[in-house]
Each structure stands twice: as C-alpha cells, then as structure tokens.
Design a protein around this motif. Structure first.
Motif, PDB file in Angstrom:
ATOM      1  N   MET A  66       0.837  -1.191   0.000  1.00 34.05           N
ATOM      2  CA  MET A  66       0.000   0.000   0.000  1.00 34.05           C
ATOM      3  C   MET A  66       0.872   1.242   0.000  1.00 34.05           C
ATOM      4  N   GLN A  67       0.656   2.094  -0.926  1.00 35.93           N
ATOM      5  CA  GLN A  67       1.441   3.324  -1.045  1.00 35.93           C
ATOM      6  C   GLN A  67       0.726   4.473  -0.348  1.00 35.93           C
ATOM      7  N   VAL A  68       1.549   5.263   0.402  1.00 38.05           N
ATOM      8  CA  VAL A  68       1.011   6.424   1.115  1.00 38.05           C
ATOM      9  C   VAL A  68       1.516   7.669   0.428  1.00 38.05           C
ATOM     10  N   LYS A  69       0.615   8.499   0.029  1.00 38.43           N
ATOM     11  CA  LYS A  69       0.992   9.743  -0.647  1.00 38.43           C
ATOM     12  C   LYS A  69       1.186  10.843   0.395  1.00 38.43           C
ATOM     13  N   ILE A  70       2.319  11.486   0.323  1.00 39.60           N
ATOM     14  CA  ILE A  70       2.641  12.586   1.230  1.00 39.60           C
ATOM     15  C   ILE A  70       2.612  13.874   0.439  1.00 39.60           C
ATOM     16  N   HIS A  71       1.785  14.777   0.851  1.00 34.83           N
ATOM     17  CA  HIS A  71       1.673  16.065   0.173  1.00 34.83           C
ATOM     18  C   HIS A  71       2.665  17.045   0.784  1.00 34.83           C
ATOM     19  N   VAL A  72       3.560  17.527  -0.029  1.00 40.08           N
ATOM     20  CA  VAL A  72       4.592  18.473   0.419  1.00 40.08           C
ATOM     21  C   VAL A  72       4.299  19.824  -0.210  1.00 40.08           C
ATOM     22  N   LYS A  73       4.272  20.866   0.624  1.00 43.07           N
ATOM     23  CA  LYS A  73       4.017  22.219   0.134  1.00 43.07           C
ATOM     24  C   LYS A  73       5.254  22.748  -0.563  1.00 43.07           C
ATOM     25  N   LYS A  74       5.104  23.198  -1.787  1.00 46.37           N
ATOM     26  CA  LYS A  74       6.221  23.720  -2.554  1.00 46.37           C
ATOM     27  C   LYS A  74       6.540  25.152  -2.122  1.00 46.37           C
ATOM     28  N   ILE A  75       7.814  25.440  -1.997  1.00 46.71           N
ATOM     29  CA  ILE A  75       8.290  26.771  -1.643  1.00 46.71           C
ATOM     30  C   ILE A  75       9.045  27.334  -2.830  1.00 46.71           C
ATOM     31  N   ALA A  76       8.852  28.587  -3.074  1.00 46.09           N
ATOM     32  CA  ALA A  76       9.538  29.227  -4.196  1.00 46.09           C
ATOM     33  C   ALA A  76      11.042  29.065  -4.052  1.00 46.09           C
ATOM     34  N   VAL A  77      11.705  28.914  -5.217  1.00 47.95           N
ATOM     35  CA  VAL A  77      13.140  28.650  -5.203  1.00 47.95           C
ATOM     36  C   VAL A  77      13.927  29.836  -4.656  1.00 47.95           C
ATOM     37  N   ASP A  78      13.492  31.077  -5.019  1.00 42.07           N
ATOM     38  CA  ASP A  78      14.276  32.245  -4.633  1.00 42.07           C
ATOM     39  C   ASP A  78      14.178  32.567  -3.153  1.00 42.07           C
ATOM     40  N   VAL A  79      13.251  31.937  -2.452  1.00 44.28           N
ATOM     41  CA  VAL A  79      13.124  32.194  -1.017  1.00 44.28           C
ATOM     42  C   VAL A  79      13.313  30.906  -0.219  1.00 44.28           C
ATOM     43  N   ASP A  80      13.962  29.912  -0.798  1.00 44.81           N
ATOM     44  CA  ASP A  80      14.101  28.632  -0.132  1.00 44.81           C
ATOM     45  C   ASP A  80      15.014  28.720   1.098  1.00 44.81           C
ATOM     46  N   ASN A  81      15.927  29.681   1.095  1.00 49.35           N
ATOM     47  CA  ASN A  81      16.868  29.807   2.207  1.00 49.35           C
ATOM     48  C   ASN A  81      16.366  30.724   3.314  1.00 49.35           C
ATOM     49  N   PHE A  82      15.133  31.166   3.262  1.00 56.87           N
ATOM     50  CA  PHE A  82      14.572  32.081   4.245  1.00 56.87           C
ATOM     51  C   PHE A  82      13.420  31.390   4.958  1.00 56.87           C
ATOM     52  N   PRO A  83      13.667  30.738   6.085  1.00 54.78           N
ATOM     53  CA  PRO A  83      12.591  29.989   6.755  1.00 54.78           C
ATOM     54  C   PRO A  83      11.485  30.875   7.305  1.00 54.78           C
ATOM     55  N   ASN A  84      11.799  32.129   7.637  1.00 56.84           N
ATOM     56  CA  ASN A  84      10.788  33.010   8.201  1.00 56.84           C
ATOM     57  C   ASN A  84      10.159  33.901   7.138  1.00 56.84           C
ATOM     58  N   TYR A  85      10.239  33.478   5.919  1.00 58.58           N
ATOM     59  CA  TYR A  85       9.749  34.277   4.806  1.00 58.58           C
ATOM     60  C   TYR A  85       8.225  34.330   4.809  1.00 58.58           C
ATOM     61  N   SER A  86       7.674  35.523   4.467  1.00 56.69           N
ATOM     62  CA  SER A  86       6.231  35.709   4.384  1.00 56.69           C
ATOM     63  C   SER A  86       5.886  36.118   2.957  1.00 56.69           C
ATOM     64  N   GLU A  87       5.149  35.271   2.281  1.00 58.31           N
ATOM     65  CA  GLU A  87       4.781  35.544   0.893  1.00 58.31           C
ATOM     66  C   GLU A  87       3.868  36.768   0.804  1.00 58.31           C
ATOM     67  N   LYS A  88       2.947  36.886   1.744  1.00 59.95           N
ATOM     68  CA  LYS A  88       2.014  38.013   1.729  1.00 59.95           C
ATOM     69  C   LYS A  88       2.747  39.334   1.915  1.00 59.95           C
ATOM     70  N   ARG A  89       3.700  39.362   2.841  1.00 62.91           N
ATOM     71  CA  ARG A  89       4.457  40.578   3.068  1.00 62.91           C
ATOM     72  C   ARG A  89       5.361  40.884   1.880  1.00 62.91           C
ATOM     73  N   TYR A  90       5.920  39.830   1.267  1.00 66.77           N
ATOM     74  CA  TYR A  90       6.785  40.019   0.096  1.00 66.77           C
ATOM     75  C   TYR A  90       6.019  40.687  -1.039  1.00 66.77           C
ATOM     76  N   GLN A  91       4.819  40.234  -1.285  1.00 71.51           N
ATOM     77  CA  GLN A  91       4.011  40.829  -2.361  1.00 71.51           C
ATOM     78  C   GLN A  91       3.627  42.260  -2.025  1.00 71.51           C
ATOM     79  N   MET A  92       3.315  42.521  -0.769  1.00 68.29           N
ATOM     80  CA  MET A  92       2.961  43.879  -0.365  1.00 68.29           C
ATOM     81  C   MET A  92       4.137  44.834  -0.554  1.00 68.29           C
ATOM     82  N   ILE A  93       5.354  44.405  -0.177  1.00 70.72           N
ATOM     83  CA  ILE A  93       6.532  45.263  -0.310  1.00 70.72           C
ATOM     84  C   ILE A  93       6.827  45.540  -1.775  1.00 70.72           C
ATOM     85  N   CYS A  94       6.741  44.510  -2.589  1.00 69.54           N
ATOM     86  CA  CYS A  94       6.974  44.703  -4.024  1.00 69.54           C
ATOM     87  C   CYS A  94       5.946  45.664  -4.613  1.00 69.54           C
ATOM     88  N   GLN A  95       4.719  45.567  -4.163  1.00 72.61           N
ATOM     89  CA  GLN A  95       3.669  46.441  -4.672  1.00 72.61           C
ATOM     90  C   GLN A  95       3.922  47.893  -4.232  1.00 72.61           C
TER      91      GLN A  95
END
Length: 284
Positions: free
Chosen positions: A1-30
C-alpha cells in the motif's frame, strides 16, 4: 500500500529564508512598484489600505530580506559601508557619527551610537577612542580674565562679575567688549538704574525705568519692563516700603517641602509634629 505525502512547494528564490512571508513580500513589491511609478503616499494608502508608516518602512531595501520575520530596516543601513570604512580608517565614534549626519542621516544620536556598537560586535573591531580636547576655559590661568604677554582674554564670568557685582575691568577689556557687543552697555545700565530705584526709594524713577526699557531693542528687557507694568501695585509697594513678604514665602516653601517628604511615609501625628513649633522649655 502506497502512502501519498503532500509536500508544500516553496519558491526557489526564497528557499533559504525559513521566516519568509509571501504576503508581506508581495505587499513590499507592490509598495516599491507604486513609488517607482511616482505615486504619493496618499495615493498608495488609498489603493492598498496600508498606513503611511508601513510605506515609509518598506520604501527602500531588498523585498526578500524585508519580508522576513524579525528583520527590521534601520535608517543607518544605507551608511553601513561608510561606517565600516571609518572603522577601518581608525576614526572615533563621535567623528564617524558627525560624518554620517553630514551625509544626510536624520535619526537620533543614541540610535547612531548603538548602531556603531553593533558593528563593532559584528566585525570584532573597536573604533578609536575619542581624543581628549582641552577646552579654552581650562587653558585659562585666571577665571575672570588676564592681561599677559602670551594671552589677553576676558571670560564670561569676568563680564558677569563686572555687570552684576561691580568688579573692575581694565580699560582695554571694557573698550573691546563694548565695541564687539554694544548690548552689554544697555544691560549694564539697566542693572544700575534698577538698583538705584530701590536704593533711593523713589517711585517716579520706577515709571521712568518702565517707560525707557519698554522701548528697548533687547526683547528680554522689553519683557522685563512689561512684567513690571503688569504688577505695578506690588512693585510700587516694594519700592516705597521696607516691608517684605519674604518670611511668608519662606514659611510656605518650608511647609510644602515637608508635605512632599511625607507622602506615603508617615501618619498624621508625625506630620503634625513636623509642622508645629516646639514648646518653650524652662531651659530655652
């Protein structure tokens, strides 16, 4: 029996930032995008619904770093390389902070020195100690003034003693002071005339004094004359009579001082003992 594990994908350019906030990143860019377009703070607030302080906080800097939790931008960050250069050049902290202010820094002085301490801890180097600069007053042999072969000077204390305590100055010093600072003559005359009013006990001199110095070019003397005219009744009595309310004012000050020292400390009986005069004894 195979168990599927769903892993959340993280953007490559922010992979080294564990405390990264996508919502804040978009707000700052805007926000930075609107600023580049030339939009005002008011327009950005209307479009995005954020505060002015938020816009000012994220207007400069790398959006990726600013979007991390725990990262806060300092006003001194743009001068980081310059401060490190000053540190390597052997500058003192005071000289470095003064140079940073000349380059456009608008923050507080305490934050600037705290920032320099953090740089010292990060680089593991120390700024040069502040050299001791001997002030001109410390170099003077006499506090009030002197006429010597090496130096000829007059201090502020010497001028004060001349004007207020009638201490004598040399003629050279008097001529130099009156030529460089013409208002000193008027101030000295004001002091002598006001003293003369109380020495001779003449009320007409008081009105002449008020009329004369209410038209003075020195604002402090104008304010002094207007204050005398507002309290003319009390000033007249002080000139005409020898009576004084100094005893009453002194007693009030003493009572207030005792009251302040008693707050939250003692009971009513001790307060009464402090305020009442002691009874006369057979020996005193």
């Amino acid at each position: 029996m195979q168990v599927k594990i769903h892993v959340k994908k993280i953007a490559v350019d922010v992979d080294n930032f564990p405390n990264y906030s996508e919502k804040r990143y978009q707000m700052i860019c805007q926000i930075q995008g609107f600023l580049k377009e030339g939009c005002s703070y008011r327009e950005i607030v209307r479009r995005m619904g954020v505060g002015r302080n938020t816009i000012a906080k994220y207007r400069n800097g790398n959006p990726m770093e600013l979007s991390m939790y725990g990262v806060r931008q300092s006003k001194l960050d743009p001068y980081y390389d310059f401060i490190v250069q000053c540190l390597k050049s052997g500058w003192s902290k005071s000289k470095t902070v003064k140079a940073v202010y000349e380059k456009g820094y608008t923050g507080s002085l305490s934050n600037a020195f705290d920032y320099l301490v953090k740089i010292e801890e990060k680089i593991n180097e120390q700024f040069a100690p502040q050299p001791y600069v001997r002030t001109m007053t410390e170099a003077l042999k006499y506090r009030t003034g002197s006429c010597g072969k090496d130096k000829d000077y007059i201090t502020r204390e010497g001028i004060f003693r001349y004007m207020w305590m009638n201490k004598e100055l040399t003629e050279e010093h008097k001529c130099h002071i009156l030529n460089q600072y013409p208002h000193i003559y008027e101030l000295h005359s004001c002091i002598k005339e006001f003293r003369r009013i109380f020495e001779e006990r003449k009320v007409p001199l008081l009105y002449l004094f008020i009329e004369k110095y209410s038209k003075s070019e020195i604002k402090a003397l104008q304010s002094f004359a207007s204050g005398l005219s507002r309290d003319i009744d009390a000033v007249e009595n002080a000139v005409a009579y020898d009576y004084s309310n100094g005893f009453v004012e002194g007693t009030n000050s003493r009572l207030k001082m005792i009251k302040r020292t008693m707050y939250g400390r003692c009971d009513k009986r001790l307060l009464e003992a402090k305020l009442r005069y002691p009874k006369a004894t057979a020996y005193g």
